[in-house]
Write a protein that holds these residues in place. Structure first.
Motif, PDB file in Angstrom:
ATOM      1  N   ALA A 144      45.429  52.866  44.551  1.00 57.64           N
ATOM      2  CA  ALA A 144      44.788  53.926  45.327  1.00 57.64           C
ATOM      3  C   ALA A 144      43.282  53.897  45.108  1.00 57.64           C
ATOM      4  O   ALA A 144      42.502  54.123  46.040  1.00 57.64           O
ATOM      5  N   THR A 145      42.869  53.616  43.883  1.00 59.09           N
ATOM      6  CA  THR A 145      41.442  53.511  43.575  1.00 59.09           C
ATOM      7  C   THR A 145      40.893  52.133  43.923  1.00 59.09           C
ATOM      8  O   THR A 145      39.833  52.010  44.550  1.00 59.09           O
ATOM      9  N   VAL A 146      41.605  51.084  43.509  1.00 59.05           N
ATOM     10  CA  VAL A 146      41.124  49.719  43.755  1.00 59.05           C
ATOM     11  C   VAL A 146      40.877  49.489  45.249  1.00 59.05           C
ATOM     12  O   VAL A 146      39.819  49.004  45.661  1.00 59.05           O
ATOM     13  N   ASP A 147      41.867  49.845  46.073  1.00 56.89           N
ATOM     14  CA  ASP A 147      41.725  49.603  47.513  1.00 56.89           C
ATOM     15  C   ASP A 147      40.643  50.485  48.131  1.00 56.89           C
ATOM     16  O   ASP A 147      39.958  50.076  49.072  1.00 56.89           O
ATOM     17  N   THR A 148      40.472  51.688  47.593  1.00 55.95           N
ATOM     18  CA  THR A 148      39.438  52.595  48.107  1.00 55.95           C
ATOM     19  C   THR A 148      38.038  52.055  47.838  1.00 55.95           C
ATOM     20  O   THR A 148      37.190  52.018  48.740  1.00 55.95           O
ATOM     21  N   VAL A 149      37.778  51.647  46.600  1.00 48.95           N
ATOM     22  CA  VAL A 149      36.425  51.164  46.295  1.00 48.95           C
ATOM     23  C   VAL A 149      36.151  49.835  46.997  1.00 48.95           C
ATOM     24  O   VAL A 149      35.011  49.574  47.421  1.00 48.95           O
ATOM     25  N   GLU A 150      37.177  49.012  47.146  1.00 53.60           N
ATOM     26  CA  GLU A 150      36.967  47.746  47.863  1.00 53.60           C
ATOM     27  C   GLU A 150      36.710  47.988  49.347  1.00 53.60           C
ATOM     28  O   GLU A 150      35.958  47.247  49.979  1.00 53.60           O
ATOM     29  N   TRP A 151      37.299  49.036  49.905  1.00 55.66           N
ATOM     30  CA  TRP A 151      37.004  49.411  51.297  1.00 55.66           C
ATOM     31  C   TRP A 151      35.549  49.869  51.414  1.00 55.66           C
ATOM     32  O   TRP A 151      34.837  49.476  52.341  1.00 55.66           O
TER      33      TRP A 151
END
Length: 393
Positions: free
Chosen positions: A102-109
């Motif tokens: 949830a965090t990894v994909d958010t910051v990469e977005w």
């Protein structure tokens, strides 16, 4: 009866939460309406908010109901990042390695589409954030928008030094978000005492319904909303609020507070799992912090085994556990958490996460420990076969 030891993924709804939920579903009224039915819905909604707030050590106004942990993380990270760009560019986000996707994909977005700069803070061999690396990053840059980290690692169960992290960031005027989805109901959470800007939780991890969570947002924090419309919750989140789900969440929140205040039952069952695994499979390695870990989490790697093979063999024996690893497009991958802790690919593949919860019994632990040796033996043979080249063609 099947044995369920995957409470970190989701835990069964509490009977009392189901009862409160079904009763609340029978009431009518939009909490934003000013007629008596609407005000009745608003009353139960706000009473639920007060209960959830009490369980998290915050003010009711700071509780923003969301659709779950993932939305709460997205709203916190994206919202804080956008808000921090208002006066001058602050593109940098400090993110601990081994975070939930949830965090990894958010910051990469944010990196891909908004120009964010992501700096990954390493973990040590037990899954603890390397405080010296975090301090060095804070000192080295004046363009940091926020820090985000897991209160407790959802895979290996390691508890992070929350107040130390927040104090470090506060010295540089940097707001901090913590994903406490795994920690909620396992350890006491006092949002007010931490100094956090934002904190994410989810109801289905503590015996509430799937589809509702909360972002605890400090009175002093500013976020740009993800969803625009009626501005029903502090102009931070728009949309008709789900009063029945909030009522059920509140019931689970009361239980979560009690469990966190006295984790001895979870710890006893967890320690039975740990001791039993070590006795049954001496080669198994406990991962995560040995002491500063969630009371309901036991995470092991089994040399020579594939975690997925162990999971399927245990499932066939009537025991549900988790590998804790990602599986994308049908291709099993080694856990990014274990890799961040320094394990190699082969070591990281043989992982199992066993998590206890409110419905776990000693008989459940016995059933798991009884099924484990054969599962390991069969998975080891399968792993050996996969590593031996076929003869002939």
């Amino acid at each position: 009866m099947p044995v369920y030891l995957d409470h970190a993924a989701t835990t069964p709804m509490l009977p009392e939460a189901i009862s409160a939920y079904t009763e609340a579903l029978g009431a009518v009224g939009n909490p934003s309406s000013i007629h008596s039915a609407g005000q009745g819905a608003k009353r139960v909604l706000e009473e639920a908010r007060e209960t959830v707030a009490f369980s998290l050590g915050c003010d009711p106004i700071e509780v923003v109901f969301t659709s779950g942990g993932t939305e709460s993380v997205n709203l916190a990270v994206k919202g804080l990042w956008w808000a921090r760009q208002s006066k001058r560019p602050r593109p940098r986000i400090l993110v601990a390695q081994g975070e939930h996707h949830a965090t990894v994909d958010t910051v990469e977005w944010l990196e891909r589409y908004e120009g964010a700069v992501i700096e990954w803070i390493p973990l040590d061999a037990e899954g603890t954030i390397e405080i010296e690396a975090l301090a060095a990053a804070l000192e080295a840059h004046d363009d940091i928008a926020l820090v985000t980290f897991l209160w407790a690692n959802n895979e290996v169960g390691t508890l992070e030094p929350v107040r130390e992290i927040v104090a470090l960031a506060a010295a540089f005027g940097v707001p901090v978000h913590s994903d406490a989805v795994a920690a909620y109901g396992q350890v006491p959470i006092d949002f007010r005492a931490t100094g956090l800007a934002a904190l994410s939780v989810s109801a289905h991890k503590v015996g509430g319904p799937i589809g509702i969570g909360a972002l605890v947002l400090s009175r002093t924090a500013t976020v740009v909303p993800l969803i625009h419309g009626g501005g029903q919750q502090r102009q931070v989140r728009s949309g008709t609020q789900d009063a029945p789900a909030a009522v059920a969440f509140a019931v689970a929140a009361r239980s979560a507070s009690a469990s966190a205040a006295d984790p001895s039952r979870y710890q006893r069952l967890r320690d039975r799992v740990i001791d039993g695994v070590r006795a049954a499979v001496p080669s198994a390695v406990l991962r995560g912090a040995p002491v500063d870990r969630l009371p309901g989490n036991a995470h092991f790697t089994f040399p020579g085994c594939e975690g997925d093979s162990l999971l399927f063999l245990l499932d066939a024996a009537g025991v549900s556990v988790s590998t804790g690893s990602a599986c994308q497009a049908g291709i099993p991958e080694a856990s990014h958490v274990l890799l961040a802790m320094g394990l190699d690919d082969d070591e990281a593949r043989g992982a199992l996460r066993i998590t206890v919860g409110h419905s776990t019994t000693d008989a459940d632990v016995d059933a798991f420990l009884g099924a484990l040796p054969e599962a390991v033996a069969r998975a080891s043979r399968a792993g050996l076969s996969a590593r031996v080249p076929a003869l002939g063609h």
